[in-house]
Scaffold this motif. Sequence first.
Motif, short mmCIF file in Angstrom:
data_model
loop_
_atom_site.label_atom_id
_atom_site.label_comp_id
_atom_site.label_asym_id
_atom_site.label_seq_id
_atom_site.Cartn_x
_atom_site.Cartn_y
_atom_site.Cartn_z
N THR A 1 45.79 49.47 41.82
CA THR A 1 46.02 48.32 40.94
C THR A 1 44.85 48.10 39.99
OG1 THR A 1 45.14 46.85 42.65
CG2 THR A 1 47.52 47.17 42.59
N LEU A 2 43.65 48.52 40.38
CA LEU A 2 42.51 48.42 39.47
C LEU A 2 42.64 49.42 38.33
CD1 LEU A 2 39.53 48.14 41.99
CD2 LEU A 2 40.39 46.34 40.50
N LEU A 3 43.10 50.63 38.67
CA LEU A 3 43.18 51.69 37.66
C LEU A 3 44.25 51.42 36.63
CD1 LEU A 3 42.75 54.79 39.99
CD2 LEU A 3 41.02 53.72 38.55
N THR A 4 45.34 50.76 37.04
CA THR A 4 46.47 50.56 36.13
C THR A 4 46.59 49.14 35.63
OG1 THR A 4 47.94 50.12 38.01
CG2 THR A 4 47.79 52.40 37.23
N ASP A 5 45.66 48.25 36.04
CA ASP A 5 45.79 46.85 35.67
C ASP A 5 45.72 46.64 34.17
OD1 ASP A 5 43.83 44.11 35.30
OD2 ASP A 5 45.73 43.90 36.37
N ARG A 6 44.76 47.29 33.52
CA ARG A 6 44.60 47.08 32.07
C ARG A 6 45.81 47.58 31.31
NH1 ARG A 6 39.06 48.77 29.38
NH2 ARG A 6 38.47 47.08 30.81
N LEU A 7 46.34 48.76 31.72
CA LEU A 7 47.52 49.30 31.03
C LEU A 7 48.72 48.40 31.21
CD1 LEU A 7 48.88 51.58 29.48
CD2 LEU A 7 49.27 52.75 31.65
N VAL B 1 35.42 49.03 45.44
CA VAL B 1 36.79 48.60 45.20
C VAL B 1 37.01 47.15 45.60
CG1 VAL B 1 39.20 48.99 45.86
CG2 VAL B 1 37.74 50.94 45.29
N PRO B 2 36.63 46.73 46.82
CA PRO B 2 36.82 45.30 47.15
C PRO B 2 36.05 44.37 46.23
CG PRO B 2 36.43 46.60 49.14
CD PRO B 2 36.13 47.49 47.98
N VAL B 3 34.81 44.76 45.86
CA VAL B 3 34.03 43.90 44.96
C VAL B 3 34.71 43.78 43.60
CG1 VAL B 3 31.85 43.73 43.70
CG2 VAL B 3 31.85 44.33 46.12
N ALA B 4 35.22 44.91 43.08
CA ALA B 4 35.90 44.88 41.78
C ALA B 4 37.12 43.97 41.84
CB ALA B 4 36.30 46.29 41.38
N LYS B 5 37.83 43.96 42.95
CA LYS B 5 39.00 43.09 43.07
C LYS B 5 38.60 41.62 43.13
CE LYS B 5 42.04 46.49 45.25
NZ LYS B 5 42.88 46.84 46.41
N LEU B 6 37.49 41.32 43.80
CA LEU B 6 37.01 39.94 43.83
C LEU B 6 36.61 39.47 42.43
CD1 LEU B 6 34.86 39.95 47.10
CD2 LEU B 6 37.06 38.82 46.73
N VAL B 7 35.93 40.33 41.70
CA VAL B 7 35.53 39.97 40.34
C VAL B 7 36.75 39.77 39.46
CG1 VAL B 7 34.35 40.81 38.27
CG2 VAL B 7 33.30 41.12 40.53
N ARG B 8 37.76 40.62 39.63
CA ARG B 8 38.99 40.48 38.84
C ARG B 8 39.67 39.14 39.12
NH1 ARG B 8 43.62 44.64 40.29
NH2 ARG B 8 43.53 43.36 42.18
N SER B 9 39.76 38.75 40.39
CA SER B 9 40.36 37.46 40.73
C SER B 9 39.56 36.30 40.15
CB SER B 9 40.47 37.33 42.26
OG SER B 9 41.32 38.31 42.79
N TRP B 10 38.24 36.40 40.23
CA TRP B 10 37.40 35.33 39.70
C TRP B 10 37.61 35.17 38.19
CZ3 TRP B 10 33.12 35.76 36.31
CH2 TRP B 10 32.37 34.59 36.17
N ARG B 11 37.70 36.27 37.45
CA ARG B 11 37.91 36.20 36.01
C ARG B 11 39.28 35.63 35.68
NH1 ARG B 11 36.45 41.72 33.16
NH2 ARG B 11 36.94 40.39 31.37
N ARG B 12 40.29 36.00 36.44
CA ARG B 12 41.63 35.46 36.18
C ARG B 12 41.69 33.96 36.43
NH1 ARG B 12 45.14 40.29 39.19
NH2 ARG B 12 45.27 41.70 37.40
N ARG B 13 40.99 33.52 37.46
CA ARG B 13 41.04 32.10 37.79
C ARG B 13 40.32 31.25 36.76
NH1 ARG B 13 40.19 29.74 43.86
NH2 ARG B 13 40.71 27.56 43.39
#
Length: 720
Positions: A707-713, A591-603
């Motif tokens: 927030t990971l589970l519902t972010d795409r929706l 979960v923490p790694v997925a959130k870091l990757v999500r932030s990196w992609r957004r930036r």
Amino acid sequence: MPGRFGTLCVLLAAAVAGLFFVPVFGPAALLAPLLVPAVVLFGVTQLCARTEVLVAWRPLLLLVAGLLAVVETVLFATTAAGLPTGETFAALLSGITESWQLTLQSTWPARPSPDQLLFVPLLALPAGVLGIELLLRSRKPMVALVPSFAVVVVSQLYVALSGLAAVAAGLGYAAVAGALFALTRPGEEKPDGRARRRAPALASGVPVVVLGLAAAVAAGMLLPAPGPAYSLKQDQPAQVSGRVAGPLDDIANRLEHPGAPLFSVRGDARPDRWPVVVLDTFDGVNWTPGSHYRRLGTELPPSASVSVPSQQRTATIRLDDLGGPWLPSQTWPAAVTGADPLVEESQGSLWLPHPIGEYRLSWWEPQVPAADLSAAAIDQRAPGGLGAIGQVPADVETMARAAVGGLSPSFRAALALERFFREGYHTAAGTGLPSGHAWPQLRKFLFETRRGTSEQFAAAYVALARIVGIPARLVVGFRSPAPPDAGGGYTVRNGDVMAWPEVAVAGAGWVPLDPAGATRLGGAGGPTGLSEVTARARAQLPPAAQLHDAPVAPVKGTAEAGGTDDGGWSFPVLWVLAGPAALLLASLVGVPVAKLVRSWRRRRRPGAGAVLGAWLDVRDHLRDHGVPWTAGMTARDTAAAAQWIGNPSIVDGLRALGSTVDQVLWSGDAPGAQAGPQAWAAVRTVRLGLAGRGLRSRVRAALDPRTLLTDRLRTRSQGL
């Protein structure tokens, strides 16, 4: 070929599946509409089995007979001597097209009226008919259970069972399914080709039933619900129509015509005030009420935010000429008879656009000890308590902090702010009364005239309370007059109108205050309930020079004082199952790694995408930390919602991010090269503020996967 016992099990499975709606309507309301059609279907099936000419017509006969049984049990009032009428067919059509939605728009348990209850037997009926046909044609019990299991799935979309309720429901369905498998086992052949006699049904079905019951118990023990599950109800509020005049705008006019009767009250309970509508949103000009209404069901339980015992009170109210769509109510309404209003669950407001003569209101009254309230903490998570208040003048913010003497947000600080108004301001009377509640009128009231009606007192109090972090909301209603009429009742008139603030206290819920001193103390209209306890706490408030922060705690209820929760039992999963333990370990890292990757992609998004990615990143971080967020909230709205965390850098970062987002989205110019870095600099400011929270809060936020589970929706729904 399956016998009558197999048919009976299929029908019982459909009926048990319908009983999964018990949390919605209660068991008594569902028994007859589900069991009577099941008995009728069983009888028709046996008749067709004995009459070969009817076999080809069996599905149609079953459907017609079942519908007649539903009509006789649910829609009998629409029949003529038991025979269906045009009204009956219209009600059946409504049950198919609208009943399910009306139930989703209601509080639960819902009222078992035909217009809401009808869809449940109309679901179970085709499940039973189809199940019988599949069993008799395919001779496969698993296939025959598919329709009833589909009803179970639909019921879980309404309300997902968990804990002991899930175990009990699973036991019932597993027992019926196990019996069906046992009773439909085919016989084996002997070596000479003759059919071997089947084992007795009970003996052969024992292993299947035992396995089914064990699976249900294991599911309830090993897979407890982690929290409120998704329900279709979340997306189906009742619609309110029509524009009405703001209730605050009527206060001055009512006070200038004080004698007009509005409503009368009879009953043993004598609250000191009658709320009509709660206003919790302020844009600097207008105060607006909540809009998330639902149809009021049979009874609302005591509020989950109140941990102390609550006593139910009752009164009969007769309306004269109140006007407006709102009914006199109380903070925690329980039930209404004689009317069918909508209720704003988080506020207690009752909405009924068409006039009625009389209704009976029951409500919950928390029994709060005065000593607990005096030292109580506030509830920063109360819905609407820390909403926006528009553009605050700088001198008003300075006044707010001085009024509470530098106290941290607490109920003691709320009482200190109330005393600030009581001692420094005066209530206007007579004609030419001041009106208005926007910032210009409030600033004039605070700094110049120091004179106003309860409209200005209440609006100014709520605004100042929110500035210093005290969750508060504004209520418009009426005080109870004194003395009562002959016979114990009393009549409320225009002159009894008032507005007052309520503050959210942890464990006690919303507590009414009276900065204008408008409620009558003593006598028949004296304070009762929470108002009485508040009056005692007010009397114990030290002088301003001796006020200082003291240890605070939520008001304690029975569970917090040492009791236990009946449904709190759990099973040591990690000691028994290595698989779930490994899955948990993977989630701690994943979960923490997925959130870091999500932030990196957004930036890394180009242009305006980087700014929008920064806003999404901040929003998700705040949601992980428990900051409430709803669709449509801007960065500034989120800043107001995040004030309870108590770190100014978070608010500053959100305001800076809001300015960047507004410039990129609404200026019409292409975003500059620095827009993205500025937005992500604001993100870093917010993150640094959140890093100052306790270790437990930070770990919980890092591991929260929602927030990971519902972010795409959410991203798709917002078009980002």
